[in-house]
Structures are given as C-alpha cells and as structure tokens.
Design an enzyme around this catalytic site. Structure first.
Site: not given
Length: 818
Positions: A478-479, A482, A501
């Site tokens: 997930h990170e 980004h 997000e």
C-alpha cells in the site's frame, strides 16, 4: 488575516498566497534538542514570482492564477553532500528603523523568549509595540503570507545573495543599479537553471543560504500564518526573493511528535497530518507550491536522522557527541510531503545477502547526460527517471530498513524479506519507480496508523510485524503504491483523498499477489476475499458516520478552486473523526475495481501505465483521470459511463454507490469466503452443544484458514448473540489467536469484550498498549457495555499510554472515557 476556526473540529485553512509568489527551494539548518523538545534553527526560502504579477491599483483586484499546473520535477542524482554551516555567524550589513526587532535593553512584550508566537489573537501579539502591523498605512506594500502554526518566529531578514563570491555569473544585466533588483535577478537565474545543472544549483543554494543578512523584514503572526513585508516593496516582483527565517518549534507543536521508541529511548518524528508541516517550518502548504529542499540537521551522535532525501545520508561528526546529517531533494514536491525522523534507530541488515539484495545495494548513479535522451513527458523539463533507460528497467531500488534495536529480530524475520519482492511487484505493474531509493522505518508504538508514505521514506507501525507476513506485506505494498499515486501524481485539491488512498488500496492487492507469485486463480480468490471484507467494512462505516464525511468530492464543482491570492480551505481537514474513517480508501477502491472489471484487468492496467506516463510529475483532479480513462474505453464497454455519472454515483453522494450495491447483490461468493461460511457453521454447532456430552460424539474438524479468512470468520462470529466461554477458549486454541496478526487480534479482542470473556482480558490490554494504531475503537467497545470491570480496564490502559499517545487519538479516547 486571522481565520476564526475551532482548531479541533473545522476546516483546515491554507493561508499561503501562492498566486502571487511561489517558494522554489527551502534550505533548512536545524538543531534537534531532546532535553527541551525543541527544533531550532534557520530556514532560507528562495522565491519566484514572474512578470505576470503587477502592482495593485485601488480599483483592481489581483486575478493572477496560481501555478497549479506546475509539475513535480523528479531527478535521480548521485549522492551530493553539501553541508550547510550554521548561519548564526553572519550579521546584518544594513538595517531599517521600522522593522520588528528586539534590541538589547528593550522590554520584550511579545513572549517569554522574545519572539512572535502563533497563538490566538488574545495572546496580545498584534498589540506588542515591537511587532509590526501588517496594515498598509496608506502604502501598497506586498504582503507575503506563509502557512505557520505553533512556532516561535525570532527574526526574518533579507539574504544578500549578491555577496556570495562568484555569484556575478548569474547577473544577466550588469547595468542594474538597484541592489534589490540585482539580488532578485540572481535568485531568478538560480531557480531557473537547466535541469542538467542540478548539482551546481544545489551548491549555489547552499552558498547563498549562508550569505549575510541585509536588512530585517517586518513580520507578524496569527493563529495559522506568518505575514512578512518589506517597506517600499509594492509587488511580488519587488519583494526579496531570498529571505531567512530564524525560528524554533514548540514541544506541543502539532507537526512533530516527541516520544520514546520501543526501547524506551527518546525520538521525534513528523506526523504529516492533519496540519502537515506548518508547525515544523513556515512554508507554503497548498499542493501547487511545488518546491525542492535541502536540510542539515544536527543531533547528538547517538541518534540517526532519516528524512525525505534522494541521498542515503551518513553522519559527519562536528564535535564530540554531536553529528550532522545532510539530505537533499531535487524533485519539486509539496512542502507537506517533507518528513523527518530522529531517533536511536538501528539499521536492520540481512544475515545473508541474496542476489536481489546485492543489486538493490548498488546505488543508481546516472550521469546528468543520461536524462537528455528521452521520450517527451507531460511535465516541465527536469531530469526525469521516466526518461532514463537505466531507471525504467530498475525493478528494485536501493532500500534500507531501520527500527528500534529491540525490534531488529522481528524485522529480519518479516519485513526485511518483503521489501525486494514488493518493489519488484510494483515495477511489474506500473513500471518506472518514481523515486531513486527507499528507507523503511518502524516507528514508535504511538504512531496513529499502520503506515505513511513520503518521498524516499515509509513509516510502518510495529503492528505490522506480528503474526506472519500477510499484514506487513499488504501494508508495505500500500505504501509503495503511494510513490505513484499520492506523491508522483498528487491531488491538486486535498479533499480528493481518494486519488491517493483509493488507488493505493486497489493496487496493494495486485502488488501483493505478484509479490507472493500467486497463480492467476489464487490471486483472484485472494482479491475477491479482500473485496468481501472491504464491502462489510464500508457498510459498517457508512452506518456509523456523518453523511458529510462520506462524500469523496465534498466541494463538488468548486473542487480545485482557490481565492485570488491562492488561499483555500480543506473541508473537514481538522475534524478528528475524519482521521479514523476509511471511506476515501474504500469507496475509491470500489470505484477503481468497478472500472477495472468493466474494462478487463489487462486493458485497465495497460491504461494505468499510460496514465502514469502521461501525468507523473503533475497534480490532478478527478476529472483528469476519468476523462482519460473514458477516452480509452472502447465504445461497446463504455455504455452509460460518463464523468458526470461517476461524479453523481460515486464521488459526490453519501451512502453506498448504487452501481456497487447492484454489483454486490449480483455477485457470487468466492471460494475462500464459502470455506469460511462452512467453518462458521461448525463453530455454531460447537456453541450449541451441551456442556456434558457423549465422548463418542462427532468432533468437529476445523480447516486451516488464511489471515483474511480468520478476520472474516471472527466478523461472522461477532454477529452471534452469544458465544459461551468454552467456545471462545476452543476458538483461541484452535487458531492461536493471540499470535495472529493485528487485524485478526483486533477482531478477537472485539469478541472478548462483547462476551466478557475475562480469561482473555490480557489480550485486550496488550492490544491497547502495543497496537495503538488500531486500538481506538476498542476503547469505545469497552465503555459502551457499561461493565464496570471493562470500563476500569479501558481507563487503566489509557492512563498507561495517554502521555505518549497521538494527540488526536488521545482526544477521541478521552471523550469516550470521561
């Protein structure tokens, strides 16, 4: 200038007048003092205005537009150490009689430490006889407004960049006789140097930042801003384009958290939100204010300084017991993305190195000429990794893992093994990594979320390290996502969080499946199960949250709009409830999943790579993504889709989107979810059996479940009215629940609280203390049942953690308990 907001509940103001003047580069020179819990030093800002800014007349309002389409500039330089000496050795060459200054022997009425503080107007700042009044008094002086909060500003001065030896090569017009115009021309030439001269540019920024001051500037502060002017400077063009601000943070400042790590040693790190970095340094916070930065940070030699920076900095010993760290960034990014963490971190290294680890350790050091080749990108010129053949094929960028010493073993066992495969998986889906390197830090227990991504650095909660690799891997993915969505491609309006997000949530499943090297049918099953869990979570959140916080595009047609000066507000930006909501993650995820299914995965991800190539280095609004997507959808698949219909159904309405309800009602349950259903039926039978039964009776045989299946199982069991203690004990032993990951343990704790299973209250206590990123909801569950023992458990755990707990979390929990 002071906007009267309730700082705990209302919209977040972005005060900087970015339509008039933009910061292009920051040079920070800071000392970190753990005894006083203060960061103190200087900040030098280099500005660019442009000839479109003109003097105001009494009848004409400024209508300049901000440089909202300016791109981020991504560069991948070799390590370049440009130490910045402390500017305290310089003195002003000249002065004025009408600026805010505290002379020796004069009584300081602005504060205990002789400075201007960001406080409510009742603090008396504007009435101080030594504080400038920012009114015009009949003049038309230009007013620079910076976002600033919880800071003590000590001094503001113009920097005499013309005094730097050798700087005369930046003066194109030797006939200039006005010194201030000469200085501004030098800064203009410096900030507009060609991209292939970035090393030279960094060096000159450092040297200019050390130049002496040439006159103090008038300044004032209010709750949310720092306002600066120079007498006689009537426009942004006339205003000094290089200024130095001496300031210090406050221990209670909301941008940084002073705490202790898991080994009990002091540390400090930036929170990132809700007020971003304005309590760390005065800055321009609106996303359009793209800037680069370099920073020198001094701390005790026992500490490691990590920061958003393209170089893997190493310490320089200044004197016994003190070290200096220098980082730089040559990609213009919003100031809100600047991140720093100072603590006794230990670098976690593998016991044995794999070929992938060796490849990742080799620094990627392209020459400046490497970036001149290239396909043309959609942003302004800069040394872009997307244009460099070596960078585009780099599957695994150099990376390091840091943690408190006591978590070294856990990181070696779990996290360290995951970084390379997750980076490789991300590259296989989206292509070129936007950033040249990555540090991953396990942050202290009071960190209020499972992770946070910034340029070149990711924070992860210690909660990701327990119970196997699944939670750690998904959160890391997930990170990492980004880096593309949220950083390389940013939202022009912060209210459109789903652009960051929603994409990261959708991509984490795809990255994680590839990192595990799952077969296509296994990946599909895993992703369908996670969609099932998110569907349940979204329904629950929408039932229990205010409607106004459920809208992904709350400003609707005004999204992206700013005032003539460039100021704006972020709707609900300071609402503490918003920080605990996942609606932007979940609704955004389901919208992207809906679109991917409509196109087919191959077509969708091919489009997504095209979108990344088109928009990297730029700020976008929802319509930029949707319009390009619809243009790439074949007519037969587009059907009733339009930007307007997606706005109406998904982005501008509260509640469940109708297309999502239709899809979920029509969809068949996936195999992994059906398996969970069978296990739930077994546990219901176990729960109904009498205490004494025939030993020959049929004994249930339970299947081994994946972590996400365990979460779903426990959620189904939470729907049961009663579960007896024997069932709960058997459940705990069958799945070893106290040893599972934090998502599973959270549901287990909910079951324990709901059914008052006192034998497992120790698991709840442990969760509230060690998993603070996820424990806030449990406090409410402990209080709502009005059970005296549970309420005492909640209060005692809060008493143990309150001092170090994240401020926003502590506020919410206190409201539940008292």
């Amino acid at each position: 200038m002071d906007i009267k907001l309730d700082p705990s509940r209302d919209d977040l103001p972005l005060m900087a007048n970015t339509s008039h003047i933009l910061v292009k580069h920051y040079v920070l020179d800071l000392d970190v003092d753990f005894e006083s819990q203060i960061i103190e030093g200087t900040l030098v800002l280099f500005f660019e205005s442009g000839n479109r800014y003109r003097k105001k007349s009494s009848s004409t309002e400024e209508t300049c537009q901000s440089e909202s389409d300016e791109a981020c500039k991504f560069r991948t330089p070799e390590p370049c150490h440009v130490p910045v000496t402390n500017t305290r050795t310089f003195s002003s060459k000249m002065g004025y009689n009408d600026f805010a200054i505290y002379g020796k022997g004069e009584k300081d009425t602005s504060g205990k430490d002789g400075n201007h503080d960001n406080q409510e107007q009742a603090s008396g700042i504007s009435s101080s006889k030594y504080c400038c009044d920012t009114g015009n008094h009949g003049s038309e002086d230009f007013l620079l407004v910076l976002d600033c909060c919880d800071l003590s500003v000590l001094k503001v001065e113009e920097v005499d960049v013309a005094a730097v030896p050798g700087i005369e090569k930046f003066t194109r017009s030797p006939k200039l006789t006005v010194v201030s115009e000469l200085r501004n021309q030098i800064v203009h030439e410096l900030v507009t140097l060609p991209a292939d001269r970035w090393r030279e540019q960094l060096d000159h920024y450092a040297r200019c930042s050390q130049a002496p001051g040439c006159g103090e500037l008038l300044f004032d502060t209010d709750t949310w801003s720092l306002q600066i002017r120079k007498t006689g400077a009537q426009t942004a063009i006339d205003f000094p384009h290089a200024i130095r601000i001496r300031y210090r943070t406050k221990p209670q400042g909301r941008s940084v958290t002073w705490t202790s790590d898991q080994s009990g040693r002091p540390c400090v790190y930036t929170m990132g939100s809700p007020i971003n970095n304005r309590a760390l340094f005065p800055c321009q916070e609106p996303p359009v204010a793209m800037s680069t930065w370099q920073a020198t940070v001094r701390a005790a030699a026992s500490f490691v300084v990590l920061m958003s920076g393209e170089n893997s900095a190493q310490p320089t010993q200044l004197r016994e017991g003190c070290s200096s760290w220098h980082y730089y960034v040559t990609m213009p990014m919003p100031a809100s993305t600047f991140t720093i963490a100072v603590g006794p971190w230990t670098e976690v290294k593998p016991e044995t190195c794999s070929p992938n680890d060796q490849a990742a350790k080799r620094p990627f050091s392209p020459s400046e000429a490497d970036f001149r080749c290239a396909s043309i990108c959609g942003h302004v010129e800069y040394p872009c990794r997307f244009q460099n053949a070596s960078a585009t094929t780099q599957e695994i960028i150099p990376h390091r893992v840091f943690a408190p010493g006591c978590l070294r073993g856990a990181c070696q066992e779990t996290l360290l093994q995951l970084v390379s495969p997750c980076l490789s998986a991300a590259h296989s889906v989206l292509g070129t990594h936007p950033f040249s390197r990555l540090d991953v830090l396990i942050v202290p227990a009071n960190f209020p979320s499972l992770g946070m991504a910034s340029p070149h650095i990711v924070f992860l909660s210690q909660s990701t390290l327990t119970g196997g690799s699944h939670l750690c891997g998904t959160r890391l993915c997930h990170e990492i996502a980004h880096a593309w969505f949220g950083l390389a491609i940013g939202a022009r309006d912060w209210t459109e969080e789903w652009l960051s997000e929603g994409f990261a949530t959708h991509l984490e499943d795809v990255f994680w499946a590839k990192a595990q090297q799952l077969a296509p049918h296994e990946a599909q099953e895993q992703q369908e199960l996670r969609a099932c869990l998110r569907w349940r979570r979204l329904q629950d959140e929408l039932r229990n949250s205010p409607e106004q916080l459920q809208v992904l595009r709350p400003s609707k047609e005004k999204t992206g709009h700013v005032t003539d000066s460039g100021s704006s507000v972020v709707k609900h930006g300071l609402n503490p409830e918003k920080g605990f909501m996942q609606v932007h993650y979940l609704k955004g995820y389901f919208l992207l999943r809906f679109l991917a299914r409509r196109l087919g995965d191959d077509t969708y991800f091919s489009f997504l790579r095209k979108f990344v190539h088109t928009f990297h280095g730029q700020l976008i609004l929802s319509q930029d993504f949707l319009q390009m997507l619809l243009e790439n959808i074949p007519e037969e698949k587009r059907l009733d889709l339009s930007v307007e219909s997606i706005f109406r159904d998904w982005l501008e309405s509260s509640g469940l989107p109708q297309p999502l309800q239709t899809e979920r009602q029509a969809g068949a349950e996936c195999g992994l979810a059906r398996q969970v259903g069978a296990e739930v039926a077994k546990w219901n039978r176990v729960n109904r059996r009498p205490r004494k039964r025939n030993r020959r009776g049929t004994k249930e045989v339970f299947e081994k479940l994946l972590p996400d299946q365990l979460v779903l199982l426990l959620e189904h069991l939470l729907e049961q009215k009663t579960l007896n203690p024997r069932t709960l004990q058997s459940l705990e032993r069958t799945y070893h629940l106290p040893q599972q990951d934090a998502e599973v343990r959270h549901r287990w704790c909910e079951l324990v609280v709901k059914h008052k299973y006192t034998k497992a209250y120790k698991d709840v206590e442990r969760f509230l203390q060690e998993d603070q990123a996820m424990g806030v909801y449990l406090y409410g569950e402990l209080m709502v049942g009005e059970d005296a023992r549970q309420q005492q458990l909640a209060r005692s755990c809060f008493a143990l953690t309150q001092e170090w707990m994240d401020r926003c979390s502590a506020q919410v929990v206190a409201e539940m308990l008292f």
